[in-house]
Design a protein around this motif. Structure first.
Motif, PDB file in Angstrom:
ATOM      1  N   MET A  42     -21.007 -18.403 -79.403  1.00 43.31           N
ATOM      2  CA  MET A  42     -21.731 -19.516 -80.038  1.00 43.31           C
ATOM      3  C   MET A  42     -23.177 -19.576 -79.567  1.00 43.31           C
ATOM      4  O   MET A  42     -23.492 -19.122 -78.478  1.00 43.31           O
ATOM      5  N   PHE A  43     -23.992 -20.178 -80.395  1.00 40.25           N
ATOM      6  CA  PHE A  43     -25.413 -20.407 -80.085  1.00 40.25           C
ATOM      7  C   PHE A  43     -26.159 -19.104 -79.805  1.00 40.25           C
ATOM      8  O   PHE A  43     -27.057 -19.052 -78.976  1.00 40.25           O
ATOM      9  N   LYS A  44     -25.770 -18.062 -80.541  1.00 39.87           N
ATOM     10  CA  LYS A  44     -26.436 -16.770 -80.382  1.00 39.87           C
ATOM     11  C   LYS A  44     -27.757 -16.789 -81.147  1.00 39.87           C
ATOM     12  O   LYS A  44     -27.834 -17.319 -82.265  1.00 39.87           O
ATOM     13  N   LEU A  97     -33.296 -19.259 -73.776  1.00 40.28           N
ATOM     14  CA  LEU A  97     -33.398 -18.758 -75.159  1.00 40.28           C
ATOM     15  C   LEU A  97     -33.346 -17.231 -75.180  1.00 40.28           C
ATOM     16  O   LEU A  97     -32.695 -16.630 -76.038  1.00 40.28           O
ATOM     17  N   ALA A  98     -34.027 -16.614 -74.201  1.00 41.36           N
ATOM     18  CA  ALA A  98     -34.009 -15.146 -74.130  1.00 41.36           C
ATOM     19  C   ALA A  98     -32.595 -14.643 -73.831  1.00 41.36           C
ATOM     20  O   ALA A  98     -32.141 -13.654 -74.403  1.00 41.36           O
ATOM     21  N   ARG A  99     -31.909 -15.350 -72.939  1.00 39.02           N
ATOM     22  CA  ARG A  99     -30.526 -14.940 -72.606  1.00 39.02           C
ATOM     23  C   ARG A  99     -29.613 -15.030 -73.823  1.00 39.02           C
ATOM     24  O   ARG A  99     -28.658 -14.265 -73.960  1.00 39.02           O
ATOM     25  N   GLN A 100     -29.906 -15.969 -74.708  1.00 34.99           N
ATOM     26  CA  GLN A 100     -29.099 -16.104 -75.925  1.00 34.99           C
ATOM     27  C   GLN A 100     -29.498 -15.081 -76.985  1.00 34.99           C
ATOM     28  O   GLN A 100     -28.926 -15.057 -78.064  1.00 34.99           O
ATOM     29  N   GLY A 101     -30.534 -14.290 -76.699  1.00 34.34           N
ATOM     30  CA  GLY A 101     -30.881 -13.185 -77.595  1.00 34.34           C
ATOM     31  C   GLY A 101     -32.203 -13.319 -78.322  1.00 34.34           C
ATOM     32  O   GLY A 101     -32.629 -12.387 -79.011  1.00 34.34           O
ATOM     33  N   ALA A 102     -32.880 -14.470 -78.197  1.00 38.08           N
ATOM     34  CA  ALA A 102     -34.168 -14.629 -78.892  1.00 38.08           C
ATOM     35  C   ALA A 102     -35.248 -13.814 -78.188  1.00 38.08           C
ATOM     36  O   ALA A 102     -35.193 -13.627 -76.972  1.00 38.08           O
ATOM     37  N   ALA A 103     -36.221 -13.346 -78.954  1.00 40.26           N
ATOM     38  CA  ALA A 103     -37.452 -12.812 -78.365  1.00 40.26           C
ATOM     39  C   ALA A 103     -38.379 -14.010 -78.199  1.00 40.26           C
ATOM     40  O   ALA A 103     -38.600 -14.769 -79.156  1.00 40.26           O
ATOM     41  N   VAL A 104     -38.900 -14.191 -76.996  1.00 41.61           N
ATOM     42  CA  VAL A 104     -39.623 -15.432 -76.703  1.00 41.61           C
ATOM     43  C   VAL A 104     -41.121 -15.184 -76.566  1.00 41.61           C
ATOM     44  O   VAL A 104     -41.555 -14.295 -75.822  1.00 41.61           O
ATOM     45  N   ILE A 159     -38.239 -20.295 -84.329  1.00 38.43           N
ATOM     46  CA  ILE A 159     -37.867 -21.426 -83.455  1.00 38.43           C
ATOM     47  C   ILE A 159     -39.127 -21.852 -82.711  1.00 38.43           C
ATOM     48  O   ILE A 159     -39.760 -21.022 -82.030  1.00 38.43           O
ATOM     49  N   LEU A 160     -39.479 -23.110 -82.856  1.00 40.43           N
ATOM     50  CA  LEU A 160     -40.648 -23.635 -82.132  1.00 40.43           C
ATOM     51  C   LEU A 160     -40.181 -24.720 -81.178  1.00 40.43           C
ATOM     52  O   LEU A 160     -39.537 -25.682 -81.604  1.00 40.43           O
ATOM     53  N   VAL A 161     -40.504 -24.561 -79.900  1.00 36.68           N
ATOM     54  CA  VAL A 161     -40.210 -25.615 -78.925  1.00 36.68           C
ATOM     55  C   VAL A 161     -41.545 -26.158 -78.432  1.00 36.68           C
ATOM     56  O   VAL A 161     -42.290 -25.482 -77.715  1.00 36.68           O
ATOM     57  N   LEU A 202     -29.923 -26.639 -80.171  1.00 38.47           N
ATOM     58  CA  LEU A 202     -30.776 -27.151 -81.261  1.00 38.47           C
ATOM     59  C   LEU A 202     -31.483 -26.022 -82.007  1.00 38.47           C
ATOM     60  O   LEU A 202     -31.963 -26.221 -83.125  1.00 38.47           O
ATOM     61  N   ALA A 203     -31.566 -24.841 -81.368  1.00 37.19           N
ATOM     62  CA  ALA A 203     -32.239 -23.694 -81.982  1.00 37.19           C
ATOM     63  C   ALA A 203     -31.277 -22.794 -82.752  1.00 37.19           C
ATOM     64  O   ALA A 203     -31.691 -21.860 -83.431  1.00 37.19           O
ATOM     65  N   ALA A 204     -29.987 -23.064 -82.641  1.00 35.57           N
ATOM     66  CA  ALA A 204     -28.982 -22.124 -83.171  1.00 35.57           C
ATOM     67  C   ALA A 204     -28.555 -22.469 -84.601  1.00 35.57           C
ATOM     68  O   ALA A 204     -28.791 -23.579 -85.087  1.00 35.57           O
TER      69      ALA A 204
END
Ligand SMILES: NC(=O)c1ccc[n+]([C@@H]2O[C@H](COP(=O)([O-])OP(=O)(O)OC[C@H]3O[C@@H](n4cnc5c(N)ncnc54)[C@H](O)[C@@H]3O)[C@@H](O)[C@H]2O)c1
Length: 252
Positions: free
Chosen positions: A1-3, A26-33, A87-89, A230-232
């Protein structure tokens, strides 16, 4: 979940503390940050740490209050990563300067710093990414706020609160406007975080902690996990909300 594989996340003010924790998660979940900070060395340190941990990251130092500097820097990072920001934080929110005092002690010139950063900083980055998100039919915006946006406190943060409550109002309207395009926008309102320990005397930290039901300060990676949700994809049904993440402190 939340990949978050295949997603590009821009985190502002991510060169330390809460923003760093979010970037790492976020990076651990796979996003490029895209790791933004006002200071290049802070942004590079966090981007390097993400890379070392096996994630994808680029540093993008710029001042979020300066649209003319922010836009080319975001476009360059997008070009390097080969995709637009999904995704914008909006995390940058603690302005440098002499604004942290009661209203009666502030000059009109001192009002601007926290309001510019918290309102214009987030408007600028939102402007840069929102059209691509809407055209792609998917996007996530997370605004980092504070309980002080809704609760009066005698701790010298009235101008900061003016900025936070102003941007909260904007995000609720943005969510209503862009929901039809698959873009969500939510607010995560934080309570006191662990980095306070580095700027306050221990007795003051102890007194503050005693007011928090869970009996401790917030942890950057714990906040990062809430941002990952919230980003997933899984949070697509939730938008326009303000979520308190504060150890149980009651806001009103
Ligand atoms: N720390 C807390 O107790 C707490 C409590 C509630 C809410 N928050 C919110 O959490 C967010 C992060 O706070 P923090 O405590 O990690 O802050 P911090 O000051 O430790 O780190 C913020 C980073 O933002 C960068 N920054 C400042 N101005 C910038 C600008 N114009 N452009 C780009 N980067 C800029 C700084 O260089 C710094 O590295 C803020 O929005 C803050 O309002 C923090």
């Amino acid at each position: 979940m939340f990949k978050l594989e295949g997603r590009i996340a821009l985190v502002t003010g991510a060169g330390q503390s809460v923003g760093e924790g979010m970037a790492r998660v976020l990076a651990r979940q796979g996003a490029a940050v895209i790791v933004n900070d006002l200071y290049g060395e802070r942004a590079s340190r966090v981007a390097d740490a993400v890379l070392k941990a096996g994630g994808k990251a680029v540093s993008a130092p710029f001042d979020v209050t300066d649209l003319s500097a922010a836009e080319p820097a975001v476009r360059a990072a997008e070009a390097e990563l080969g995709h637009h920001v999904d995704i914008l934080v909006n995390n940058a929110g603690i302005a440098e300067g002499d604004w942290n005092r009661p209203f009666r002690e502030l000059t009109p010139e001192q009002w601007r710093l926290p309001i510019d950063l918290n309102i214009y900083g987030s408007l600028n980055t939102t402007k840069i990414v929102i059209d691509n998100m809407c055209e792609a039919g998917w996007g996530r915006i997370v605004q980092i706020s504070s309980g002080s946006a809704r609760t009066g406190q005698n701790i010298g943060v009235s101008m900061y609160a003016a900025g936070k409550s102003g941007i909260e109002g904007f995000v609720r309207h943005l969510a209503a406007e862009v929901g039809q395009f698959g873009v969500t926008a939510n607010i995560l309102a934080l309570g006191l975080q662990a980095n306070l320990g580095s700027t306050m005397p221990p007795e003051q930290v102890k007194a503050l902690v005693s007011t928090i039901p869970i009996g401790r300060l917030g942890d950057p990676e714990e906040v990062g996990a809430a941002v990952a949700y919230l980003a997933a994809d899984e949070s697509g049904g939730m938008t326009g909300q303000t979520i308190d993440f504060n150890g149980g402190t009651q806001t009103r």
